[in-house]
Design an enzyme around this catalytic site. Structure first.
Site, PDB file in Angstrom:
ATOM      1  N   GLU A 349      19.444 -50.237 -59.004  1.00 25.74           N
ATOM      2  CA  GLU A 349      19.955 -49.952 -60.488  1.00 25.74           C
ATOM      3  C   GLU A 349      19.535 -48.685 -60.442  1.00 25.74           C
ATOM      4  O   GLU A 349      18.510 -48.246 -60.965  1.00 25.74           O
ATOM      5  CB  GLU A 349      19.767 -50.808 -61.467  1.00 25.74           C
ATOM      6  CG  GLU A 349      19.749 -52.544 -61.142  1.00 25.74           C
ATOM      7  CD  GLU A 349      21.405 -52.467 -61.178  1.00 25.74           C
ATOM      8  OE1 GLU A 349      22.345 -51.810 -61.944  1.00 25.74           O
ATOM      9  OE2 GLU A 349      21.569 -53.528 -60.516  1.00 25.74           O
ATOM     10  N   GLN A 530      17.489 -42.489 -66.121  1.00 29.26           N
ATOM     11  CA  GLN A 530      18.540 -42.319 -64.656  1.00 29.26           C
ATOM     12  C   GLN A 530      17.068 -41.273 -63.546  1.00 29.26           C
ATOM     13  O   GLN A 530      17.302 -40.157 -64.439  1.00 29.26           O
ATOM     14  CB  GLN A 530      19.614 -41.250 -65.118  1.00 29.26           C
ATOM     15  CG  GLN A 530      20.604 -42.057 -66.051  1.00 29.26           C
ATOM     16  CD  GLN A 530      22.054 -41.448 -66.274  1.00 29.26           C
ATOM     17  OE1 GLN A 530      22.764 -41.500 -64.950  1.00 29.26           O
ATOM     18  NE2 GLN A 530      22.484 -41.567 -67.502  1.00 29.26           N
ATOM     19  N   SER A 531      17.826 -41.345 -62.905  1.00 24.39           N
ATOM     20  CA  SER A 531      17.339 -40.161 -61.586  1.00 24.39           C
ATOM     21  C   SER A 531      15.746 -40.706 -61.560  1.00 24.39           C
ATOM     22  O   SER A 531      15.139 -39.965 -60.701  1.00 24.39           O
ATOM     23  CB  SER A 531      17.635 -39.311 -61.662  1.00 24.39           C
ATOM     24  OG  SER A 531      18.898 -39.009 -61.570  1.00 24.39           O
ATOM     25  N   ARG A 532      15.979 -41.571 -62.160  1.00 27.80           N
ATOM     26  CA  ARG A 532      13.742 -42.412 -61.267  1.00 27.80           C
ATOM     27  C   ARG A 532      13.126 -41.569 -62.535  1.00 27.80           C
ATOM     28  O   ARG A 532      11.922 -41.687 -63.063  1.00 27.80           O
ATOM     29  CB  ARG A 532      13.757 -41.912 -60.121  1.00 27.80           C
ATOM     30  CG  ARG A 532      14.893 -43.070 -58.910  1.00 27.80           C
ATOM     31  CD  ARG A 532      14.999 -44.135 -59.730  1.00 27.80           C
ATOM     32  NE  ARG A 532      14.900 -44.950 -58.709  1.00 27.80           N
ATOM     33  CZ  ARG A 532      16.085 -46.434 -59.338  1.00 27.80           C
ATOM     34  NH1 ARG A 532      16.904 -46.400 -60.409  1.00 27.80           N
ATOM     35  NH2 ARG A 532      16.489 -47.376 -58.063  1.00 27.80           N
ATOM     36  N   LEU A 533      13.518 -41.189 -63.163  1.00 28.74           N
ATOM     37  CA  LEU A 533      12.748 -40.205 -64.471  1.00 28.74           C
ATOM     38  C   LEU A 533      12.490 -41.134 -65.791  1.00 28.74           C
ATOM     39  O   LEU A 533      12.780 -40.537 -66.777  1.00 28.74           O
ATOM     40  CB  LEU A 533      13.125 -38.417 -65.231  1.00 28.74           C
ATOM     41  CG  LEU A 533      13.503 -37.470 -63.528  1.00 28.74           C
ATOM     42  CD1 LEU A 533      14.486 -36.785 -64.071  1.00 28.74           C
ATOM     43  CD2 LEU A 533      12.285 -37.588 -62.828  1.00 28.74           C
TER      44      LEU A 533
END
Ligand SMILES: NC(=O)C1=CN([C@@H]2O[C@H](COP(=O)(O)OP(=O)(O)OC[C@H]3O[C@@H](n4cnc5c(N)ncnc54)[C@H](OP(=O)(O)O)[C@@H]3O)[C@@H](O)[C@H]2O)[C@@H](O)CC1
Ligand SMILES: Cc1cc2nc3c(=O)[nH]c(=O)nc-3n(C[C@H](O)[C@H](O)[C@H](O)COP(=O)(O)O)c2cc1C
Ligand SMILES: Cc1ncc(COP(=O)(O)O)c(C=O)c1O
Ligand SMILES: [K+]
Length: 557
Positions: A349, A530-533
């Site tokens: 996700e 988002q973007s795992r940040l």
């Protein structure tokens, strides 16, 4: 107790679930919900009948016609001989009771007539339920957040009408539907459906208005062109539309993101019984069969086969010997067929949340926890108080399990359990634990770590007696984490205690049952981005001038 339906959803050609079924099952929630149904409470002789438990009675089992109107009784009074003759024609009538029924074209039309004749349904009603089933099936698999734009291509018959109804429901579910309805039927039912859609400002497109490349403009192509009355080769303008749907799937291989095709009842252009004879027909990703799958559905190998049309009355099921899977709960649809292949490594996700800043959090992590907890409850999360509890005994080997948070008092997190369970033993050897909450739809996780002690006996007593009667007895019966020879042992003891305490006001709390309280030394609030940040704000206590104050730091995601 639950009964696995796995045995039931097989075809006459005994298409059993693949061996990898269980593995796939775990990672596929819609299937999971569809495959389980509550079974009746155990009877004293239950174990003797266990073989039959898995065999569903025909939908109409026990049907005698009693209590029905004369019209229905006469409809049902078909002789046993006639029924057998009908059953002989039916693909569904297999001696294998674990098969799902498939209908011939003629049977599908006959059922249609009987529903709308002696059984008193109107076409409007059936179409409404059919369209709603289609919309709910779509919503189970293709979320509006990722598959918003739906083009419903509607044909001249009732299949087209189902498409119009489905589009209306999809609009209300948060999708953005468009309609292509080139051959309109001038009957009040259809003109009404068009008016309803127009009042929602759903755009109607002519065939000429359709964009040259369907794959860039839509996320879902709803194939409501032909249903079970299709015959011969598709005539204009539908021949061209179907070619475009086929062509679109072919251009798939060029790595372009292409929309999914959802077919109502029959993949349009397919022979109703023989299926995709030429092999050149459309290849839907989802098929929503209505009433019962038609024979062509045996050739459907896409990932999602649903059954909709939860209106089959027992007389029809009886007469046609229909064998259909039960619908879960109050659902309008049920997933049938084999589990879709899932690439676990590709499951992910992208979390999209508001940013979570140091300035906005409470200086007190317990207050911050309450805030997030209330938001989780307000978001309608089921069991927002469920948390993973991890413990390790003196061997240092950790183990985790879910428990329910039962309160946050004096800055401590409280839960209840059996002190002689595995976790109880581990905590007696090593009084440190961690708690973890995951509130999926909010993209939030909370970690709590700290030391553990038992709550007072009075507190445990008070909580124990607030629990439902059955859970109190259950806690006495369960020597938690010890081996039991079989379920019947638990039931037997439960019944005995139920009897014993039937006239007792207060069931005594077992000595070994009670609460634990974890005093946090670390609390971390995580919000997915988002973007795992992701955002991670961690609280740890510090001594300042003899006072315990919480220091907040941001951690790298
Ligand atoms: N309980 C139930 O059963 C329920 C059934 N429901 C729904 O009804 C569907 C069956 O509906 P249906 O009978 O109206 O037939 P369907 O296939 O939509 O269209 C027939 C039209 O297509 C035309 N046509 C045919 N061949 C063609 C060709 N080659 N090329 C071009 N045109 C062709 C034909 O014209 P004709 O050939 O007769 O001139 C006629 O106009 C069923 O699948 C399900 O979706 C639900 O609503 C409720 C519950
Ligand atoms: C959502 C959920 C909540 C649970 N709540 C509790 C609970 O509050 N107390 C409890 O003893 N077990 C609870 N259980 C059962 C535990 O997960 C576990 O099976 C049981 O406590 C035995 O764990 P142990 O052998 O590690 O001690 C719950 C399970 C689930 C899935
Ligand atoms: C074994 C066991 N004990 C206790 C509980 C907590 O239940 P209650 O909310 O009734 O205290 C649960 C909840 O699932 C449980 O499974
Ligand atoms: K169709």
């Amino acid at each position: 107790m639950w009964t696995i339906l796995r045995d039931r959803i097989t075809t006459r050609t005994t298409t059993t679930m693949p061996c990898s079924f269980l593995a796939q099952f775990h990672s596929f929630p819609p299937l999971r919900s569809a495959l389980f149904e509550p079974s009746p409470p155990p009877s004293p002789h239950h174990h003797r009948h266990h073989r039959h438990r898995h065999l569903p009675p025909p939908l109409s089992s026990g049907f005698s016609g009693g209590g029905w109107s004369p019209a229905i009784r006469s409809f049902c009074s078909t002789s046993g001989c006639e029924r057998r003759a009908m059953a002989g024609r039916l693909e569904s009538c297999s001696s294998d009771p674990s098969s799902v029924s498939y209908l011939t074209q003629r049977e599908a039309a006959e059922i249609d007539e009987e529903l709308m004749g002696p059984l008193g349904f109107s076409v409007d009603q059936l179409m409404e339920l059919a369209g709603l089933s289609v919309a709910t099936s779509i919503a189970e698999v293709y979320k509006a957040s990722a598959y918003k734009r739906v083009l419903a291509i509607c044909g001249p018959g009732n299949n087209g009408g189902d498409g119009l109804v489905a589009a209306r429901h999809l609009f209300h579910f948060g999708y953005k539907p468009y309609i292509c309805y080139p051959k309109r039927t001038p009957k009040p039912l259809y003109t009404g459906l068009v008016t309803q859609l127009e009042s929602l400002r759903v755009p109607f497109l002519s065939v000429e208005d359709l964009p040259p490349d369907l794959s860039t403009e839509y996320d879902i192509l709803l194939d409501a062109v032909f249903g079970f009355s299709f015959h011969g080769a598709a005539r204009p303008p539908f021949d061209d539309i179907l070619r475009r749907l086929v062509g679109m799937r072919k251009s798939d291989q060029t790595n372009k993101k292409s929309p999914v095709i959802v077919s109502i009842d029959i993949p349009s252009g397919w022979h109703v019984e023989e299926g995709d004879i030429s092999g050149e027909g459309i290849k839907p990703d989802m098929l929503v069969s209505l009433t019962a799958p038609k024979l062509c559905a045996k050739q459907f190998h896409g990932p999602h086969h649903f059954l909709g049309g939860r209106f089959v009355p027992p007389p029809i099921a009886e007469k046609y010997n229909l064998r259909l899977p039960p619908y879960p709960g109050a659902s309008m649809c049920v997933h049938i067929g084999k589990a879709p292949q899932v690439d676990i490594s590709a499951m992910r996700e992208n979390y999209i949340s508001p940013e979570f800043h140091e300035e906005e959090v409470d200086a007190d992590p317990i207050k911050q926890f309450h805030k997030w907890f209330e938001e989780a409850v307000a978001a309608g999360l089921r069991e927002a108080n469920a948390m993973a509890l991890s413990t390790a005994g003196k061997d240092g080997k950790p183990s985790s399990r879910m428990v329910l948070l039962k309160g946050v008092d004096e800055d401590c997190f409280v839960w209840y359990t059996n002190y002689e369970s595995q976790k109880g033993r581990q905590l007696s050897e090593n009084p440190w634990a961690s708690l973890l909450f995951y509130w999926e739809s909010l993209n939030r996780q909370v970690r709590v770590e700290g030391s553990v002690e038992k709550v007072s006996n009075e507190e445990s007593e008070k909580y124990f007696h607030s629990r439902p009667h059955g859970s109190q007895i259950g806690a006495i019966v369960s020597k938690q984490s010890s081996i039991v020879p079989g379920r019947q042992v638990l039931h037997q003891q439960y019944r005995e205690l139920e009897e014993k305490f039937s006239n007792v006001n207060l069931i005594p709390k077992p000595e070994h049952w009670g609460g634990y309280r974890l005093k946090p030394e670390l609390i971390e609030f995580w919000q997915g981005q988002q973007s795992r940040l992701h955002d991670r704000l961690q609280y740890r206590p510090q001594e300042i001038d003899g006072r315990r104050v919480w220091k907040i730091v941001r951690l790298a995601p």
